[in-house]
Enzyme design. Sequence first.
Site, PDB file in Angstrom:
ATOM      1  N   HIS A  92       5.542   8.105 -25.680  1.00 50.23           N
ATOM      2  CA  HIS A  92       5.088   8.850 -25.616  1.00 50.23           C
ATOM      3  C   HIS A  92       4.725   9.876 -26.155  1.00 50.23           C
ATOM      4  O   HIS A  92       4.166  11.485 -25.572  1.00 50.23           O
ATOM      5  CB  HIS A  92       5.493   9.638 -24.495  1.00 50.23           C
ATOM      6  CG  HIS A  92       6.106   8.484 -22.614  1.00 50.23           C
ATOM      7  ND1 HIS A  92       5.843   9.095 -21.266  1.00 50.23           N
ATOM      8  CD2 HIS A  92       5.751   7.514 -22.293  1.00 50.23           C
ATOM      9  CE1 HIS A  92       5.597   7.940 -20.790  1.00 50.23           C
ATOM     10  NE2 HIS A  92       5.846   6.707 -21.705  1.00 50.23           N
ATOM     11  N   HIS A 255       6.656  -3.481 -22.009  1.00 50.96           N
ATOM     12  CA  HIS A 255       7.247  -3.898 -21.427  1.00 50.96           C
ATOM     13  C   HIS A 255       8.125  -5.088 -20.884  1.00 50.96           C
ATOM     14  O   HIS A 255       8.685  -5.683 -20.004  1.00 50.96           O
ATOM     15  CB  HIS A 255       6.547  -3.624 -19.503  1.00 50.96           C
ATOM     16  CG  HIS A 255       5.921  -2.458 -19.366  1.00 50.96           C
ATOM     17  ND1 HIS A 255       4.750  -2.579 -18.543  1.00 50.96           N
ATOM     18  CD2 HIS A 255       6.578  -1.595 -20.057  1.00 50.96           C
ATOM     19  CE1 HIS A 255       4.847  -1.724 -18.602  1.00 50.96           C
ATOM     20  NE2 HIS A 255       5.047  -0.402 -19.283  1.00 50.96           N
TER      21      HIS A 255
END
Length: 726
Positions: A92, A255
């Site tokens: 991020h 993920h």
Amino acid sequence: MSNESKCPFKHTAGEGTSNRDWWPGQLNLKILHQHSRLSDPMAEGFDYAAEFKTLDLAAVKRDLQALMTDSQPWWPADFGHYGPLFIRMAWHSAGTYRIADGRGGAGGGQQRFAPLNSWPDNVSLDKARRLIWPIKQKYGRKISWADLIILTGNVALESMGFKTFGFAGGRQDVWEPEDNVYWGSETTWLDDQRYSGDRELENPLGAVQMGLIYVNPEGPNGNPDPLAAARDIRETFARMAMDDEETVALIAGGHTFGKTHGAGPATHVGPEPEAAGLEEQGLGWKSSFGTGVGGDAITSGLEVIWTTTPTRWSNDFFDHLFGYEWELTTSPAGAHQWRPKAGAGADSVPDPHDPNKRRTPSMLTTDLSLRFDPAYEAISRRFHEHPEQLAEAFSRAWFKLTHRDMGPRARYLGPEVPAEELIWQDPIPAVNHPLIDAQDIQQLKGQILNSGLSVAQLVSTAWASASTFRGSDKRGGANGARIRLAPQKDWEVNQPQQLAQVLQGLEALQSAFNSAQSTGKRVSLADLIVLGGCAAVELAAKNAGYSISVPFAPGRMDASQEQTDVESFAVLEPVADGFRNYLKPVSGITAEALLVDRAQLLTLTAPQLTVLLGGLRVLGANVGQSPHGVFTSRPGTLSNDFFVNLLDMGTQWKPQSEARDLYEGSDRATGQYKWSGTRVDLLLGSNSQLRALAEVYAAADAGEQFVKDFVAAWDKVMNLDRFDLR
């Protein structure tokens, strides 16, 4: 009467109605004066690169490795490992980067400041940064927050069995929020007024909603449609320079680890860090749901565990994606997510905090996009069948994600810099020959000025070459001489026909000089282009009566077409360059705002913007030899005529079009035509701050100062990409 002390003031400095409140459309020149010495706590002359080179990187990594499994009761680690949280923190930090203007990204450590530290997509990353604070504290100035955040993500991957592609330091911290980044015009979190027409995303934005890094994991505006989500994914990842294969690798690789957090309704979550109370000490999103941490944590509102190996690299993500059929369900917080049909996979994944419990694997809508979008599915199935290809693709895509905004490899620091040269790094050959000396420089300047090329041609070509630089992601600039290559040689703003003529003349001089050398000495075309501009500026100053030497440092090299990704460089093409009086119509953005935006990318201050614009006008650098703004009777002379004539009260200006993009100046007494100017030209007399600067250069005693200031600003632009000189 009360004895209580009464403050004589109701408000303090900096409060009250601001100029922008009174005049919302006012030009924001403050973005040209960010990150000054006044906000920097480091000692003057602090050299971060030198400090980083003394850092024991291996020791930092050992400390980070130990932290991964050192779970803290105030924020317990899921599955006993902080790795997934730190991967998200690094992702991020870097993932705000967008190719359109090069802004965003990990450089500067902006995740520490508003608005990023309080974005809805960054919930709980305040805890991640607080967890690594003891390590930052230990190593101090030797490693920046910006570097540490990315390094922590790398170590997190390595600690869970993944081999990373490499790591480069060199991201220097800043000490205040960056006000120059346009994150959108929405005033509500997760709003999406950035779309128009058939879901056309506003440039330069890269995220689908205000406060998100990329896409909504539930699907567009929460609509759980994997195919519609795939369209958003492809658009947003492309806007940060990722192709389909890199996109699939990043999503699947990321993920493979960890989980999302949605233990309860979002109504339990307190204010973000910027709105939290003083007692929270910079933390936010305090939750009243259960303990508020661990198994009770609420972050995205989704409660998803993808794999059976959430703290170990595996191919489990694709095993599950293709191994189950999926049905829509909701998280405990009410968010859309997916689970295997018919109870398949029950109890096959671990619980993050209770070893006696098991859970069912789950997926996000955006995960299913990798199965149901045809192009993504083909890549995903190949990765499923060939896990070594996924590992290779993810390692490279992760490195690109976390280093894309650093610029060329010359800025990379540390022992883990990969040896391989990558096309997205805009490679330039290393200097492999003796450079020209002072005598050669004087000889070449004379030859250039006697070549038949004009001051205007030489100045505009050098400016066109150097002014592609973006301080945001350190791309562009004169080094590499890519102005002679596709796509830059064909850009309208670069006047292809004139450019070809100038390059032909300079290449002839280059060939003759290099052929005459017996010692292996060479001059690059990149150097000659800049030298030609410098020689022209010197001549123009001489024409004005000033003898001045324009600084020149050889050492640029010429890149090849094979080293130049045409599609990647296409985003550097300016829609406007007010310094050359060039403008393509841009809906909703004024020419003057685009000028300031360009100046900020060039790292110019308001005085530098002012002196460069006025100087380039009288030097004749306008695209297409346009007369607009050439407020002088002696073009090619480096005089302050632009400012003198702009501020002449004997001139009356009137718009010449309904769009008010062109103005005519006539004699106030006789009505006789005198000049024509664009919005950018008239801005320097209209905007009160820029007019104050223009008045300095219009003064009767300002001629010499104007020339010196122009040369200093010119030299700055010519060397913006010369990282070897700093």
